[in-house]
Enzyme design. Structure first.
Site, PDB file in Angstrom:
ATOM      1  N   GLY A 198      60.029  17.706  42.057  1.00  0.00           N
ATOM      2  CA  GLY A 198      59.769  16.503  41.277  1.00  0.00           C
ATOM      3  C   GLY A 198      60.955  15.603  41.048  1.00  0.00           C
ATOM      4  CG  ASP A 247      59.709  16.071  37.393  1.00  0.00           C
ATOM      5  OD1 ASP A 247      60.091  16.997  36.632  1.00  0.00           O
ATOM      6  OD2 ASP A 247      58.722  16.197  38.140  1.00  0.00           O
ATOM      7  CG  ASP A 289      55.028  18.984  29.568  1.00  0.00           C
ATOM      8  OD1 ASP A 289      54.698  18.900  28.374  1.00  0.00           O
ATOM      9  OD2 ASP A 289      54.194  18.941  30.489  1.00  0.00           O
ATOM     10  CE  LYS A 303      53.491  15.465  29.042  1.00  0.00           C
ATOM     11  NZ  LYS A 303      52.436  16.313  29.657  1.00  0.00           N
ATOM     12  CG  PHE A 306      49.017  15.968  33.834  1.00  0.00           C
ATOM     13  CD1 PHE A 306      49.548  17.242  33.723  1.00  0.00           C
ATOM     14  CD2 PHE A 306      49.074  15.326  35.058  1.00  0.00           C
ATOM     15  CE1 PHE A 306      50.114  17.870  34.820  1.00  0.00           C
ATOM     16  CE2 PHE A 306      49.640  15.938  36.161  1.00  0.00           C
ATOM     17  CZ  PHE A 306      50.160  17.216  36.042  1.00  0.00           C
ATOM     18  CB  VAL A 307      52.936  11.313  32.936  1.00  0.00           C
ATOM     19  CG1 VAL A 307      52.507  10.729  31.600  1.00  0.00           C
ATOM     20  CG2 VAL A 307      54.058  12.310  32.745  1.00  0.00           C
ATOM     21  CG  ASP A 309      52.606  17.360  41.577  1.00  0.00           C
ATOM     22  OD1 ASP A 309      51.630  18.049  41.920  1.00  0.00           O
ATOM     23  OD2 ASP A 309      53.527  17.801  40.854  1.00  0.00           O
ATOM     24  NE  ARG A 335      55.729  16.627  44.191  1.00  0.00           N
ATOM     25  CZ  ARG A 335      56.118  17.321  43.134  1.00  0.00           C
ATOM     26  NH1 ARG A 335      56.889  16.777  42.235  1.00  0.00           N
ATOM     27  NH2 ARG A 335      55.733  18.572  42.975  1.00  0.00           N
TER      28      ARG A 335
END
Length: 182
Positions: free
Chosen positions: A51, A106, A109, A137, A158-159, A165, A171
């Site tokens: 990512g 990336d 979370d 997040k 969910f991004v 992805d 992606r």
């Protein structure tokens, strides 16, 4: 292999979160912050595959400082949309001992993956650990780690896009989008 029509339908059923211009501006800001804090430390930069490759590809050319570059691959998601146990596909190199480490990823979370990466690098003898993420997040619960450098804050959805992805798809988007209903 994903169904082409399903992939387009998935994209059409998402909402924009951040556009390409906003992302470029955030990455430039993060580059300046990293350079200010780590410019005199000659860090070993570790990019988390897969990512972070898009973020790293835009961030690294803006860093006007000496650094070494390598990669690691630790994941909790695979092609799923919720995290499981941490899987090390590529472990950290031996060269982390005594080095100032900057990990580029990336997204931060829940923080479990980055916390596990930090723990592993410090156990291998890293002199220091810092991390930069394109997005963080915002969650209600406390995370086990805080990012040192954050490009953008995103809602608890969910991004995907810009390296992140969604079920293995998208992606390559220049923007960040969020799944509807997630």
């Amino acid at each position: 292999m994903a169904d082409l029509k399903a992939a387009w339908t998935f994209l059409e059923n998402s909402d924009p979160v951040a556009g390409a211009d906003e992302i470029r501006t955030a990455i430039s800001r993060v580059a300046g912050e990293i350079q200010t804090r780590l410019g005199e430390r000659y860090p070993l930069v570790l990019v988390v595959m897969g990512g972070a490759v898009v973020f790293a590809g835009q961030l690294l050319p803006q860093l006007r400082m000496p650094l070494d570059l390598d990669y690691i691959h630790a994941t909790r998601y695979g092609a799923a949309t919720s995290g499981g146990s941490i899987e090390w596909r590529v472990t950290p190199p031996a060269e982390v001992r005594g080095r100032h480490i900057l990990v580029i990823d990336d997204i931060l979370d829940g923080g479990q993956t980055m916390a596990a990466i930090r723990e592993r690098l410090l156990a291998l003898g890293a002199a220091s650990f810092q991390c930069a993420v394109l997005v963080e997040k915002k969650l209600e619960r406390k995370k086990p780690i805080a990012a040192d450098f954050v490009g953008l804050n995103v809602p608890d959805r969910f991004v995907f896009g810009c390296g992140m992805d969604a079920k293995g798809l998208w992606r390559n988007l220049p923007e960040i989008r969020a799944m509807r209903g997630a």
